[in-house]
Write an enzyme that holds these catalytic residues in place. Structure first.
Site, PDB file in Angstrom:
ATOM      1  N   LYS A 224       7.550   1.149   1.711  1.00 18.69           N
ATOM      2  CA  LYS A 224       8.276   0.314   0.735  1.00 18.69           C
ATOM      3  C   LYS A 224       9.655   0.908   0.426  1.00 18.69           C
ATOM      4  O   LYS A 224      10.643   0.180   0.383  1.00 18.69           O
ATOM      5  CB  LYS A 224       7.490   0.224  -0.587  1.00 18.69           C
TER       6      LYS A 224
ATOM      7  N   LYS B 133       6.756   9.299  -8.463  1.00 17.45           N
ATOM      8  CA  LYS B 133       7.199  10.209  -7.393  1.00 17.45           C
ATOM      9  C   LYS B 133       8.726  10.293  -7.306  1.00 17.45           C
ATOM     10  O   LYS B 133       9.266  11.189  -6.685  1.00 17.45           O
ATOM     11  CB  LYS B 133       6.645   9.769  -6.031  1.00 17.45           C
TER      12      LYS B 133
ATOM     13  N   ASP C 168      -0.179   0.466  -5.578  1.00 18.32           N
ATOM     14  CA  ASP C 168      -1.126  -0.507  -6.099  1.00 18.32           C
ATOM     15  C   ASP C 168      -0.798  -0.845  -7.542  1.00 18.32           C
ATOM     16  O   ASP C 168      -0.336  -0.002  -8.294  1.00 18.32           O
ATOM     17  CB  ASP C 168      -2.541   0.041  -6.023  1.00 18.32           C
TER      18      ASP C 168
ATOM     19  N   LYS D 278       0.834  -1.207   0.000  1.00 17.41           N
ATOM     20  CA  LYS D 278       0.000   0.000   0.000  1.00 17.41           C
ATOM     21  C   LYS D 278       0.874   1.265   0.000  1.00 17.41           C
ATOM     22  O   LYS D 278       1.962   1.279   0.586  1.00 17.41           O
ATOM     23  CB  LYS D 278      -0.869  -0.038   1.258  1.00 17.41           C
TER      24      LYS D 278
END
Lengths: 273, 337
Positions: free
Chosen positions: A15, A41, A126, A10
């Site tokens: 991460k 990003k 996702d 998520k």
């Protein structure tokens, strides 16, 4: 033999923090590591680069055309010799970021940049389209590690990614498997047991529990991984253990995603207790 | 009408409308291939119909970079280039690529000053097929209509610009309307200038080319209050009904026109009396209106037999008495062959 792993989970679950610390820990084991940020990003590798946002593959393609790019333009060496790549992509709300990931892989393939002892793919939250499944396809990452906390929404996202892994693993050329579940804790009660039970229910295993520790934020404020910032800390040791577990892991599963009701019941059981 | 995936892409349908506005430029916001294939197709079809006009189509030339980073800038640049040609209007069609990446085409077009820019959100195959493209284009171009007091004329809506007999069909409708003393004010859209579209909504009656355009007819009725007939006249009886309906709608009276046309039809039926009583096997498309066929079988006492002479009903079916006369003439040639 080259090992390629991908971290999915998520958005905001940690991460990139986990990926950079795994990469830093692996480099400490003497391994040649390549980390590829697969998120528009472009901040996956920032802590390895001491806060620097490196030029992205897509930026370079846009400015110079893909034929004029060399490895030196898109691969940057950070802490511990970890080589860092950011796919990049469009501004939020325009274009197609998924196509950007596909194009990035084509460029990296053409440049022959996808080689290392370990390649770590850090992928957007996702798997919203085929582009973000790219690291799981075409024989790139054979091992997917799900990053999740004990929060229901986080488990829900992890469960969804299992669906993608299961589908892709069913293909004749599909080599993608689930390597395990990483619990990036939010300090919820019985969180480790909840995530371990979730991992077991989907037919996998909890590969490492990463406790929540303020040192992570302190390290990031100092633009470093925990491994570099406070190598003697328990948190750094947890990341080193995780890296070692991943390197030694031989268990690769085709997961069985849970039905939403099963998932909710599982979370409810732990909260109710 | 559900459009079939076998009938092509919305772009071709919309282009069949927009490229018939002679002083307009159509921009396809998509890859060059969309413009290339459609240009070639339109050019070839027009050439087949003895017209040498080259459709005014520009492409925003989307490539991989625009797909990743968005194609709005490419569209802006193409629109600027189009403006340099001083067109009467620019029509912007969207390809499936533009639709898939979600470019805000309206926002880009709203920034253009100096000539009308009409967005037709075709969306390539994502928007459906050819017929959906035709409808989308007619609906979008209707924005340029200004309306006005009904003046006893009619507007033809949605002529099939790519059909072989488009002009012959127009002349037949014009002839029938002439029997009632009614004139065509506007052909929406065939071989007109942008400025003429302003007259949309000022006729007393709209006549749709075919029934599948009913939602366009409804929209024009809502917007301008113009009633409509659902189709060009089809069949002998259908042609007489058409005269009656137009006469009623415009209060012209139609008795004289109907009796004149009936005499003409009798003459044609006599002219092709050789067909009477023949054993035939008639090939036709699945969407052939049943009354059209049964009328012909009855009038000429045709016997349908599997091993009968093979005759073909054209698709689209011929318009008015003259259309039938042309078709019967072809049938007679087949029987003589």
């Amino acid at each position: 033999m080259m090992k390629q792993i991908a971290l999915y989970g998520k958005g905001g679950i940690g991460k990139s923090t986990t990926s950079t610390n795994i990469s830093a820990a692996l480099s400490g084991m003497g391994l040649d590591v390549l980390q590829i940020g697969c998120d528009p990003k472009r901040d996956s590798t920032r802590m390895l680069m001491h806060g620097r946002l490196i030029p992205t593959v897509m930026d370079q393609v846009r400015e110079r055309g893909d034929k004029a790019i060399t490895q030196e333009d898109v691969v940057f060496t950070g802490y511990g010799g970890v080589r860092c790549v950011e796919a990049g992509g469009p501004e939020p709300g325009v274009g197609c970021a998924g196509r950007g990931i596909i194009a990035t892989f084509q460029v990296l393939e053409r440049l022959g940049a996808l080689h290392a002892d370990v390649v770590v793919y850090d992928v957007l939250g996702d798997v919203v389209c085929g582009g973000f499944a790219m690291p799981m396809r075409e024989g790139y990452a054979q091992e997917v590690y799900l990053v999740t906390s004990g929060e229901l929404m986080s488990l829900y996202a992890a469960n969804n990614i299992c669906k993608a892994i299961r589908r892709l693993s069913g293909r004749s050329r599909g080599q993608c498997r689930l390597g395990g579940v990483i619990c990036n804790a939010k300090n919820l009660p019985d969180e480790k047991q909840l995530v371990a039970t979730f991992a077991e229910r989907i037919g996998s295993t909890l590969i490492q529990f990463i406790p929540r520790d303020p040192v992570v934020q302190r390290a990031e404020l100092n633009r470093m991984t925990v491994i570099e910032y406070l190598p003697g800390s328990d948190q750094a040791e947890a990341y080193r253990l995780l890296a070692r577990n991943i390197i030694e892991n031989r268990r690769l599963d085709i997961p069985e995603p849970l039905e939403i009701a099963e998932l909710e019941n599982l979370a409810y059981d732990f909260i109710a207790d | 009408m559900i459009s079939s995936r076998t009938e092509g892409c919305t772009l071709t349908g919309a282009l069949s409308v927009t490229t018939s506005v002679q002083d307009a430029i159509t921009v396809i916001h998509g890859p060059d291939g969309c413009a290339h294939h459609n240009f070639s197709l339109l050019h070839a079809l027009h050439f087949d119909n003895d017209q040498l006009n080259l459709p005014s189509i520009l492409s925003s030339s989307l490539k991989e970079q625009e797909i990743i980073f968005g194609g709005e800038f490419a569209l802006e640049e193409t629109l600027s280039g189009a403006m340099g040609e001083s067109p009467g209007a620019i029509f912007v069609l969207t390809s499936c690529v533009a639709a898939a990446i979600g470019d805000d085409v309206r926002a880009v077009c709203n920034e253009i000053r100096g000539c009308p820019v009409v967005v037709i959100p075709t969306g390539g195959f994502l928007g459906g097929g050819f017929s959906d493209g035709v409808r989308s284009a007619l609906i979008a171009l209707s924005e340029l209509g200004k309306g006005g007091d009904p003046n006893g004329t009619v507007t033809l809506v949605g002529e099939k610009n790519l059909e072989y007999e488009a002009e012959a069909n127009y002349r037949e409708v014009q002839r029938l309307l002439g029997l009632l003393g009614v004139k065509v004010r506007l052909r929406f859209v065939r071989n007109i200038a942008v400025s003429e579209i302003a007259q949309l909504g000022s006729s007393s009656l709209n006549i749709l080319r075919e029934e599948s355009l009913a939602d366009v007819g409804d929209l024009l009725k809502d917007r301008f209050g113009t009633p409509y007939l659902p189709s060009f006249p089809l069949g002998f009886e259908g042609t007489l009904t058409f005269l009656s309906q137009v006469g009623d709608a415009l209060n012209t009276g139609s008795d004289r026109a109907i009796s004149m046309e009936l005499e003409r039809q009798k003459g044609i039926i006599d002219q092709f009396s050789e067909l009477r009583g023949r054993a035939v096997n008639i090939c036709h498309s699945d969407h052939m209106p049943a009354p059209f066929l049964s009328e012909l079988l009855e009038l000429f006492d045709l016997q349908v037999k599997e091993r009968g002479q093979i005759l073909t009903l054209p698709d689209p079916i011929p318009v008015g008495t003259s259309g039938l006369s042309r078709m019967l003439s072809r049938w007679q040639r087949v029987l003589h062959a």
